[in-house]
Scaffold this motif. Structure first.
Motif, PDB file in Angstrom:
ATOM      1  N   LYS A 125     -15.037  51.262  63.965  1.00  9.93           N
ATOM      2  CA  LYS A 125     -16.362  51.589  64.491  1.00  9.93           C
ATOM      3  C   LYS A 125     -16.586  53.096  64.508  1.00  9.93           C
ATOM      4  O   LYS A 125     -17.658  53.582  64.123  1.00  9.93           O
ATOM      5  CB  LYS A 125     -16.537  51.021  65.906  1.00  9.93           C
ATOM      6  CG  LYS A 125     -17.854  51.422  66.567  1.00  9.93           C
ATOM      7  CD  LYS A 125     -18.058  50.721  67.891  1.00  9.93           C
ATOM      8  CE  LYS A 125     -19.274  51.298  68.616  1.00  9.93           C
ATOM      9  NZ  LYS A 125     -20.506  51.285  67.780  1.00  9.93           N
ATOM     10  N   SER A 150     -17.053  54.303  60.906  1.00  9.99           N
ATOM     11  CA  SER A 150     -18.293  53.745  60.353  1.00  9.99           C
ATOM     12  C   SER A 150     -19.504  54.493  60.905  1.00  9.99           C
ATOM     13  O   SER A 150     -20.420  54.858  60.160  1.00  9.99           O
ATOM     14  CB  SER A 150     -18.403  52.252  60.678  1.00  9.99           C
ATOM     15  OG  SER A 150     -17.390  51.508  60.045  1.00  9.99           O
ATOM     16  N   LEU A 171     -20.709  56.380  57.692  1.00  5.97           N
ATOM     17  CA  LEU A 171     -21.403  55.380  56.881  1.00  5.97           C
ATOM     18  C   LEU A 171     -22.831  55.098  57.292  1.00  5.97           C
ATOM     19  O   LEU A 171     -23.701  54.920  56.433  1.00  5.97           O
ATOM     20  CB  LEU A 171     -20.614  54.059  56.903  1.00  5.97           C
ATOM     21  CG  LEU A 171     -19.159  54.131  56.463  1.00  5.97           C
ATOM     22  CD1 LEU A 171     -18.546  52.737  56.454  1.00  5.97           C
ATOM     23  CD2 LEU A 171     -19.030  54.781  55.094  1.00  5.97           C
ATOM     24  N   CYS A 224     -23.123  51.320  63.605  1.00  2.00           N
ATOM     25  CA  CYS A 224     -22.834  50.074  62.911  1.00  2.00           C
ATOM     26  C   CYS A 224     -23.040  48.909  63.867  1.00  2.00           C
ATOM     27  O   CYS A 224     -22.943  49.065  65.088  1.00  2.00           O
ATOM     28  CB  CYS A 224     -21.418  50.081  62.346  1.00  2.00           C
ATOM     29  SG  CYS A 224     -20.098  50.024  63.584  1.00  2.00           S
ATOM     30  N   TRP A 239     -21.069  43.803  61.175  1.00  2.00           N
ATOM     31  CA  TRP A 239     -20.272  44.646  60.284  1.00  2.00           C
ATOM     32  C   TRP A 239     -18.810  44.664  60.733  1.00  2.00           C
ATOM     33  O   TRP A 239     -17.897  44.444  59.936  1.00  2.00           O
ATOM     34  CB  TRP A 239     -20.852  46.062  60.267  1.00  2.00           C
ATOM     35  CG  TRP A 239     -20.023  47.101  59.582  1.00  2.00           C
ATOM     36  CD1 TRP A 239     -19.049  47.879  60.140  1.00  2.00           C
ATOM     37  CD2 TRP A 239     -20.076  47.470  58.195  1.00  2.00           C
ATOM     38  NE1 TRP A 239     -18.499  48.728  59.212  1.00  2.00           N
ATOM     39  CE2 TRP A 239     -19.115  48.495  57.999  1.00  2.00           C
ATOM     40  CE3 TRP A 239     -20.842  47.059  57.111  1.00  2.00           C
ATOM     41  CZ2 TRP A 239     -18.898  49.099  56.767  1.00  2.00           C
ATOM     42  CZ3 TRP A 239     -20.636  47.667  55.879  1.00  2.00           C
ATOM     43  CH2 TRP A 239     -19.672  48.666  55.707  1.00  2.00           C
TER      44      TRP A 239
END
Length: 359
Positions: free
Chosen positions: A252, A255, A259, A264, A268
């Motif tokens: 997490k 991400s 990302l 997130c 996911w």
């Protein structure tokens, strides 16, 4: 990052204190691997109304899997879409699930699991000590088997019989439109190789959040690749790094940091954790060592004849660094949509709109 190379470079900096067709991996350190349960083929958790399924096929000695969504009524004859997932901790073809679910009036869609990925779908694991692979060639070859043995034959069967008779044995006329291949992130070299090696089977190429043009046309020195790979395959240091990065909290954290434009979502994280297992580490080790960038792909990009669409998220700091794709390549178009680095998950409708625009 967890789904790419950046986060691993951060880890490598901590542990190491360091500022042809493929890179061949044959020798590796053996790590005891415990078996994990594999989901039965055809059983995919995508919701009651979704027609998506998990299918399998044979490529050389590997059983490989893929997500398949049949075409909507009236789109059976449209060119198929083949989706190349990113490689990273807990990643496989599920990366495309949200986009495939959101695509209502869809053409045929295939999302293959690359060799060594999709363990949760029932695919074979990759053991480097048993099967040497070339990167990125071996991953491209696995997708080519799917395209040539399943995707294009199904598509040809949907074409009118009268057209087949009119064209006679000249099947290349049927294939000239070919598939739309979409490659995510650092797997751009696989998409590029597919386009170059299959001028009739691949009609268009879309790269979502690819490396910068400078990165994809610059080779990483072999000593650096070997050092990275040896570290990641080390039972001590590599095992420790994976043990840390495979935790839900760390996934997490990375991400959110690398990302997503925002945070997130739980889905996911659930999907990542479902795919995490010791057997799934070997493709991540190869990718995050940088093996896909063992050579420049400038020549490939220049000589391929298919149109290329490069897609970036508005929140991606590398947008300006991708401008060279358009200035250096004759048939390249740049697109920007809301999101950051995992656009098919963050903004599936935006990617779907681009697919329809390409068609």
């Amino acid at each position: 990052m967890i789904a790419g190379l950046s986060a691993w470079r951060v880890v490598l900096l901590v542990f190491l204190n360091v500022g042809a067709e493929g890179f061949l991996i044959r020798r590796s350190v053996k790590i005891p691997l415990a078996p994990s349960p594999a989901r039965a083929s055809g059983d995919v958790d995508v919701g009651r109304e979704s027609p998506m399924s998990i299918e399998s096929y044979q490529h050389k000695s590997f059983k490989l899997t893929y997500l398949y969504k049949p075409p909507a009524l009236g789109r059976e004859r449209d060119c198929p879409v083949v989706l190349i997932h990113p490689v990273g901790v807990g990643l496989s073809s599920w990366f495309w699930k949200k986009m495939m679910q959101s695509f209502k009036d869809n053409p045929p869609i295939y999302a293959p699991d690359l060799i060594g990925c999709g363990i949760d779908h029932g695919a074979d694991a990759w053991y480097p000590e048993k099967n040497g692979l070339f990167f990125p060639l071996s991953w491209a070859e696995g997708v080519e088997t799917l395209i040539n043995n399943i995707v294009l034959p199904r598509w040809r069967e949907s074409r009118p019989t009268s057209m087949l008779g009119f064209l006679g044995n000249n099947q290349s006329n049927l294939d000239c439109a070919g598939c739309l291949v979409i490659a995510q992130g650092g797997l751009a070299p696989v998409g590029i190789m597919l386009a170059r090696r299959n001028p009739f089977g691949v009609g268009k190429l879309m790269l979502t959040s690819p490396p910068t043009y400078s990165d994809i046309t610059t080779a990483i020195p072999e000593p650096e690749l070997q050092r990275n790979y040896n570290f990641l395959r080390s039972p001590l240091f590599g095992g420790l790094a994976f043990g840390i990065l495979e935790s839900r909290e760390i996934i997490k954290f990375f991400s959110d940091l690398f990302l997503f434009e925002g945070k997130c979502d739980d889905q996911w994280l659930d999907e990542v954790m479902r795919e995490v297992c010791v057997e799934a580490r070997t493709p991540v080790q190869a990718f995050n060592a940088g093996l896909l960038q063992h050579r420049s792909f400038k020549e490939d990009l220049v000589v391929i004849s298919q149109p290329i669409v490069v897609v970036s998220g508005e929140g991606d700091k590398r947008v300006s660094d991708r401008l060279l794709y358009q200035t250096e390549l004759d048939k390249c178009t740049l697109k920007t949509i809301p999101g950051c680095s995992v656009l098919p998950w963050e903004n599936p409708i935006g990617v779907i709109d681009l697919i329809n625009e390409v068609f």
